[in-house]
Design a protein around this motif. Structure first.
Motif, short mmCIF file in Angstrom:
data_model
loop_
_atom_site.label_atom_id
_atom_site.label_comp_id
_atom_site.label_asym_id
_atom_site.label_seq_id
_atom_site.Cartn_x
_atom_site.Cartn_y
_atom_site.Cartn_z
N ALA A 11 0.83 -1.20 0.00
CA ALA A 11 0.00 0.00 0.00
C ALA A 11 0.87 1.26 0.00
O ALA A 11 2.09 1.19 0.18
N ASN A 12 0.21 2.37 -0.20
CA ASN A 12 0.87 3.67 -0.13
C ASN A 12 1.52 3.84 1.25
O ASN A 12 0.91 3.54 2.26
N GLY A 13 2.76 4.27 1.28
CA GLY A 13 3.41 4.52 2.57
C GLY A 13 4.00 3.30 3.21
O GLY A 13 4.45 3.35 4.36
N ALA A 14 4.05 2.19 2.51
CA ALA A 14 4.60 0.96 3.08
C ALA A 14 6.12 0.98 3.14
O ALA A 14 6.73 0.20 3.86
N GLY A 15 6.75 1.89 2.37
CA GLY A 15 8.20 1.99 2.37
C GLY A 15 8.85 1.49 1.09
O GLY A 15 10.06 1.30 1.04
N LYS A 16 8.04 1.29 0.05
CA LYS A 16 8.57 0.74 -1.20
C LYS A 16 9.53 1.72 -1.88
O LYS A 16 10.64 1.35 -2.25
N THR A 17 9.08 2.96 -2.04
CA THR A 17 9.92 3.95 -2.72
C THR A 17 11.19 4.22 -1.93
O THR A 17 12.28 4.35 -2.50
N THR A 18 11.05 4.26 -0.60
CA THR A 18 12.23 4.48 0.25
C THR A 18 13.24 3.36 0.05
O THR A 18 14.45 3.60 -0.03
N THR A 19 12.74 2.12 -0.06
CA THR A 19 13.63 0.99 -0.31
C THR A 19 14.42 1.20 -1.60
O THR A 19 15.65 1.04 -1.64
N LEU A 20 13.70 1.60 -2.64
CA LEU A 20 14.35 1.80 -3.94
C LEU A 20 15.38 2.93 -3.86
O LEU A 20 16.48 2.83 -4.41
N LYS A 21 15.00 3.99 -3.16
CA LYS A 21 15.92 5.12 -3.04
C LYS A 21 17.17 4.72 -2.26
O LYS A 21 18.27 5.21 -2.54
N ALA A 22 17.00 3.85 -1.28
CA ALA A 22 18.15 3.40 -0.50
C ALA A 22 19.09 2.57 -1.36
O ALA A 22 20.31 2.67 -1.25
#
Lengths: 309, 238
Positions: free
Chosen positions: B37-48
């Motif tokens: 879902a939105n805000g689960a941390g997916k984009t942050t994972t990719l950015k990391a």
């Protein structure tokens, strides 16, 4: 003699110098959103470096032709200014990249004061007279007189600006710089080292400043440690007038400001019935700055209204 | 061979953990999707993974080397490319210039020119609009441009962040077909999606992320059949 035409000629000459300096402001603003108030001082350092090299070589009786001596002086000024601007960015601005916008702005003002004082220690407090190097030819066109020096300044400025446009719009490095200015995070994803792109903007701006420094010193036949202050403010005004961050805007703004100033100085005596003289020339630049900031803060060619300090 | 491996990766924003120690692996040639879902941390994972945000624990390994904290500009030449969230088009650069920036790290001019033609064949719309500023393209065209741009670096691993976001269903289909095509050509892909059904349909394996942790993982077909996934992410009643 036709005052109007004459002032246009003078204004275009001065305006092309403003344009060169304004480009330095606008490039740095475009890429990191900083008004580099130390940029005027880079022009001053360029002028004084060229002064020392040129008068030194002429005094040493090397027998080199004058044109070559001036060229050596220009190259030396470009080299010194480039190294200087590169170092300023690295030492003073880069550590503040993530700080609030006010911090680098104040640092830039501080850097400007530091550079003036360093220059004062090296070159002294006096006005240094720069000799007239080339026999000046005068041409009379439609009632206005144009000197060969004015023609040389305008042509050299135009050539340098054309070169810059080619570099920024046609080369891979230039495209990378524009990409960094538009979206630094994504530019990094493309493999562009953002720090390098920023350094290049500073160095190219400084090289233009060195050329402008030599021009303004040759034109007025004088150089001194605080010559960059007013010149820098006017070039900043030109950049804002054209739309800061926009290269074509800086060029247009520089030329316009030069012409406005020259016409203003030419006619202020008549308009105020002799109360104010042409030494009020500097007023016009700041009148333009205030007018632009009130009525069109994004400038003539700018798109975004500046929300960045 | 494992191309990308996250081991206990942690990312925090101002004391709040967005990614709470996740393990994830992508084998060479795979198409792996990370849904949630939105805000689960997916984009942050990719950015990391890309060095765009600092990590607070764990490691990112790529081609058996630790790349944790490596700045993003050094990863492209190692074959790691990303299509960022929101596409990240350089709006004032032309389509052709955007694509050229994708090949910024390459010096093989002839091959770059060839790849450009390949991209134009894949996305004829981009060829039509090659001298238009990227900002004037429609959302779907921008997504094609972002994918094409990432492909211009000849990536070994392609990270895609929500390629379907904000697009009309027909365009989403087209984008997913393209992703499948790129995968079929041998490019390893890690795909982040909110559109779980489409993602699971084209992926080999999948991970489900919830509030910073991986809660489920396995072959995509299995997850597609999993009642919990069907209920939570495919909008079906259990």
């Amino acid at each position: 003699m036709d005052i109007f035409l004459q002032q246009i000629v003078n204004g275009v000459t001065l305006g092309s110098i403003y344009a060169l300096v304004a480009l330095g402001y606008t490039m740095v603003y475009g890429i990191i959103g900083l008004i580099n108030f130390a940029h005027g001082e880079v022009v001053m350092i360029g002028a004084l470096t060229a002064f020392s090299v040129i008068t030194g070589l002429l005094g040493a009786d090397t027998g080199l032709p004058v044109g070559l001596v001036v060229a050596i002086g220009l190259v030396a000024a470009i080299a010194v200014c480039s190294v200087l601007a590169f170092s300023i960015e690295k030492v003073a601005y880069r550590p503040l990249r993530r700080a609030s916008r006010l911090a680098p702005l104040i640092t830039a003002i501080g850097m400007s004061i530091v550079l003036q004082n360093v220059a004062m220690m090296i070159w002294g407090r006096n006005y240094l007279r720069f000799p007239e190097l080339f026999g000046t030819e005068r041409y009379v066109v439609g009632g206005a007189s144009i000197t060969s020096l004015q023609i040389a300044i305008v042509l050299l400025a135009a050539g340098v600006m054309a070169l810059l446009l080619v570099m920024v719009h046609k080369t891979r490095l230039g495209t990378a710089m524009r990409a960094t200015a538009q979206n630094p995070e994504v530019a990094g994803l493309m493999g562009i080292n953002i720090n390098t792109a920023i350094s290049v903007a500073f160095v190219v701006g400084a090289a233009l400043a060195a050329v402008a420094g030599l021009m303004v010193m040759t034109y007025y036949e004088v150089a001194y440690y605080h010559m960059g202050f007013i010149l820098g403010l006017k070039a900043f005004t030109a950049a804002v007038l054209g739309g800061i961050g926009n290269l074509a805007g800086a060029m247009l703004g520089g030329l316009l400001l030069g012409v406005i100033e020259a016409l203003g100085a030419g006619y202020i005596g008549d308009l105020t019935f002799g109360v104010l003289g042409s030494h009020y020339q500097d007023v016009f630049a700041f009148f333009v700055l205030i007018t632009v900031l009130i009525f069109r803060p994004s400038g003539l060619l700018g798109e975004r209204v500046g929300d960045r300090a | 061979m494992t191309l990308l491996e996250l081991a206990g990766l942690e990312v925090a924003y101002g004391g709040i953990k967005a990614v709470k120690g996740i393990d994830l692996a992508v084998e060479k040639g795979e198409l792996v999707c990370l849904i949630g879902a939105n805000g689960a941390g997916k984009t942050t994972t990719l950015k990391a993974i890309c060095g765009m945000v600092p990590t607070h624990g764990g490691a990112v390994r790529y081609q058996d080397r630790d790349i944790t904290g490596t700045p993003s500009y050094r990863l492209v030449e190692r074959g790691l490319a990303m299509v960022p969230e929101g596409r990240g088009i350089f709006r004032q650069l032309t389509v052709a210039e955007n694509l050229a920036m994708g090949a910024f790290v390459r010096n093989d001019r002839e091959a770059v020119r060839h790849d450009l033609e390949v991209i134009f064949e894949l996305f004829p719309r981009l060829a039509e609009r090659r001298s238009q500023p990227g900002g004037t393209l429609s959302g779907g065209e921008q997504q094609m441009l972002a994918i094409g741009r990432a492909m211009m670096s000849r990536p070994k691993l392609l990270l895609l962040d929500e390629p379907s976001m904000g697009l009309a269903p027909l365009l989403v289909q087209k984008i997913f077909e393209t992703v499948r095509k790129i995968s079929a050509e041998g490019v390893t892909i890690l795909l982040i999606e909110q559109n779980a059904r489409l993602a699971l349909e084209i992926a080999n394996r999948a991970y489900v992320m919830e509030t910073g942790t991986i809660t489920l993982s396995g072959p995509a077909a299995e997850l597609l059949a999993d009642p919990k996934v069907r209920e939570a992410y495919l909008g079906e009643m259990a």
